[in-house]
Design an enzyme around this catalytic site. Structure first.
Site, PDB file in Angstrom:
ATOM      1  CE  LYS A   1      -2.538  -0.977   3.918  1.00 45.34           C
ATOM      2  NZ  LYS A   1      -1.868  -2.145   4.340  1.00 45.34           N
TER       3      LYS A   1
ATOM      4  NE  ARG B   1      -3.519  -0.968  10.326  1.00 47.76           N
ATOM      5  CZ  ARG B   1      -2.422  -0.226   9.647  1.00 47.76           C
ATOM      6  NH1 ARG B   1      -2.383   0.671   9.295  1.00 47.76           N
ATOM      7  NH2 ARG B   1      -1.446  -1.064   9.704  1.00 47.76           N
TER       8      ARG B   1
ATOM      9  NE  ARG C   1       8.227  -2.922   5.859  1.00 48.20           N
ATOM     10  CZ  ARG C   1       7.144  -2.376   5.624  1.00 48.20           C
ATOM     11  NH1 ARG C   1       6.490  -2.134   4.606  1.00 48.20           N
ATOM     12  NH2 ARG C   1       6.599  -2.010   6.912  1.00 48.20           N
TER      13      ARG C   1
ATOM     14  NE  ARG D   1       7.466  -0.308  10.170  1.00 47.00           N
ATOM     15  CZ  ARG D   1       6.045  -0.036   9.525  1.00 47.00           C
ATOM     16  NH1 ARG D   1       6.172   0.572   8.031  1.00 47.00           N
ATOM     17  NH2 ARG D   1       4.979  -0.596   9.683  1.00 47.00           N
TER      18      ARG D   1
ATOM     19  NE  ARG E   1       2.598  -4.460  11.127  1.00 45.89           N
ATOM     20  CZ  ARG E   1       3.461  -4.000  10.278  1.00 45.89           C
ATOM     21  NH1 ARG E   1       4.765  -4.762  10.483  1.00 45.89           N
ATOM     22  NH2 ARG E   1       3.171  -3.301   9.216  1.00 45.89           N
TER      23      ARG E   1
HETATM   24  P1  AMP Z   1       1.633   0.755   9.220  1.00 45.11           P
HETATM   25  O1  AMP Z   1       2.898   1.494   8.648  1.00 45.11           O
HETATM   26  O2  AMP Z   1       0.466   1.228   8.290  1.00 45.11           O
HETATM   27  O3  AMP Z   1       1.849  -0.794   8.936  1.00 45.11           O
HETATM   28  O4  AMP Z   1       1.354   1.317  10.681  1.00 45.11           O
HETATM   29  C1  AMP Z   1       2.057   0.826  11.793  1.00 45.11           C
HETATM   30  C2  AMP Z   1       1.414   0.734  13.000  1.00 45.11           C
HETATM   31  O5  AMP Z   1       0.598   2.067  13.110  1.00 45.11           O
HETATM   32  C3  AMP Z   1       0.239  -0.257  13.144  1.00 45.11           C
HETATM   33  O6  AMP Z   1       0.674  -1.617  13.537  1.00 45.11           O
HETATM   34  C4  AMP Z   1      -0.454   0.327  14.146  1.00 45.11           C
HETATM   35  O7  AMP Z   1      -0.150   0.110  15.575  1.00 45.11           O
HETATM   36  C5  AMP Z   1      -0.636   1.916  13.855  1.00 45.11           C
HETATM   37  N1  AMP Z   1      -1.517   2.261  13.063  1.00 45.11           N
HETATM   38  C6  AMP Z   1      -1.447   2.645  11.755  1.00 45.11           C
HETATM   39  N2  AMP Z   1      -2.682   3.050  11.333  1.00 45.11           N
HETATM   40  C7  AMP Z   1      -3.722   2.795  12.238  1.00 45.11           C
HETATM   41  C8  AMP Z   1      -5.029   2.809  12.326  1.00 45.11           C
HETATM   42  N3  AMP Z   1      -5.881   3.193  11.228  1.00 45.11           N
HETATM   43  N4  AMP Z   1      -5.839   2.225  13.447  1.00 45.11           N
HETATM   44  C9  AMP Z   1      -4.874   1.804  14.366  1.00 45.11           C
HETATM   45  N5  AMP Z   1      -3.508   1.881  14.447  1.00 45.11           N
HETATM   46  C10 AMP Z   1      -2.893   2.412  13.326  1.00 45.11           C
END
Ligand code: AMP
Length: 216
Positions: free
Chosen positions: A15, A90, A126, A159, A170
């Site tokens: 994404k 989400r 990654r 990360r 996740r």
């Molecule tokens: P991402 O980079 O999109 O994988 O986001 C990293 C982390 O940020 C996720 O695993 C969540 O802990 C938090 N996070 C990002 N977006 C959301 C969301 N819409 N709702 C809740 N937690 C989020």
């Protein structure tokens, strides 16, 4: 009319990478809640401190924190004509809050699907640049010099949430809390499906067509 494009799909579906290209092709600002949280972490803000534990554990940050942060971002002038969402909504509660806020905007959601095994391989290999956020992969796109970003020369790191056990967590969270968001948009007739397992350029072409409403 405000035009809002939503990218759904598991962590590691691509994404973020695709959103960067789509954002420039469609002239929509790229809004990633994960990036917004990481910025807050880097700056040491109170929001970043609240989010840290959830993120490191691979859990979702509570809805009210995410929703406030997102609404603040999309309320800025550059989003007046529309925006591209990556990593939000989400949960079904986040999707409902977004509906209430948008009211009248043209919304399209695209589900980028990728099998679990591919997600694990993509995420655990990654390496992300601390300085510019560019992403390398130890097998698919290794940097010319180990540990150094090809794009800006910054230091690469893994990360904390890309470690294997956190990735598994996740994925479980995705199945339980995020998968139902697809039905939310499907029932409104605005969901398209794109196979995210193909080559990045092919995925991009399919996403662009879906975003323009040329295919369902
Ligand atoms: P991402 O980079 O999109 O994988 O986001 C990293 C982390 O940020 C996720 O695993 C969540 O802990 C938090 N996070 C990002 N977006 C959301 C969301 N819409 N709702 C809740 N937690 C989020």
């Amino acid at each position: 009319m405000q035009s809002v494009l939503i990218l759904l799909g598991p962590p590691g579906a691509g994404k973020g990478t695709q959103a960067v290209r789509l954002s420039s092709a469609l002239s929509l600002p790229h809004v990633s809640t994960g990036d917004l949280f990481r910025e807050n972490l880097k700056l040491g803000t109170p929001l970043g401190e609240k989010a840290r534990g959830f993120m490191d554990a691979g859990r979702l940050v509570p809805d009210e924190l995410v929703i406030d942060m997102l609404f603040d971002r999309v309320g800025r002038a550059d989003c007046r004509g529309g925006f591209l969402l990556d990593g939000f909504p989400r949960t079904v509660a986040q999707a409902a809050a977004l509906d209430a806020r948008l009211n009248g905007a043209q919304v399209r959601a695209i589900n980028l699907s990728v099998a679990d095994a591919a997600v694990v391989e993509r995420l655990t290999g990654r390496h992300t640049c601390r300085a510019c956020g560019n992403v390398h992969h130890e097998r698919f796109s290794p940097p010319a010099k180990a540990g150094v970003c090809d794009r800006c020369g910054g230091a690469l790191y893994q990360r904390p949430d890309d470690s294997r056990d956190v990735v598994e967590k996740r994925l479980a969270v995705y199945r339980e809390q995020t998968k139902p968001v697809e039905a939310h948009y499907r029932s409104r007739g605005v969901l398209s499906e794109v196979d995210g397992a193909r080559k990045p350029d092919d995925v991009y072409t399919a996403l662009l067509r879906a975003a323009r409403g040329e295919v369902r």
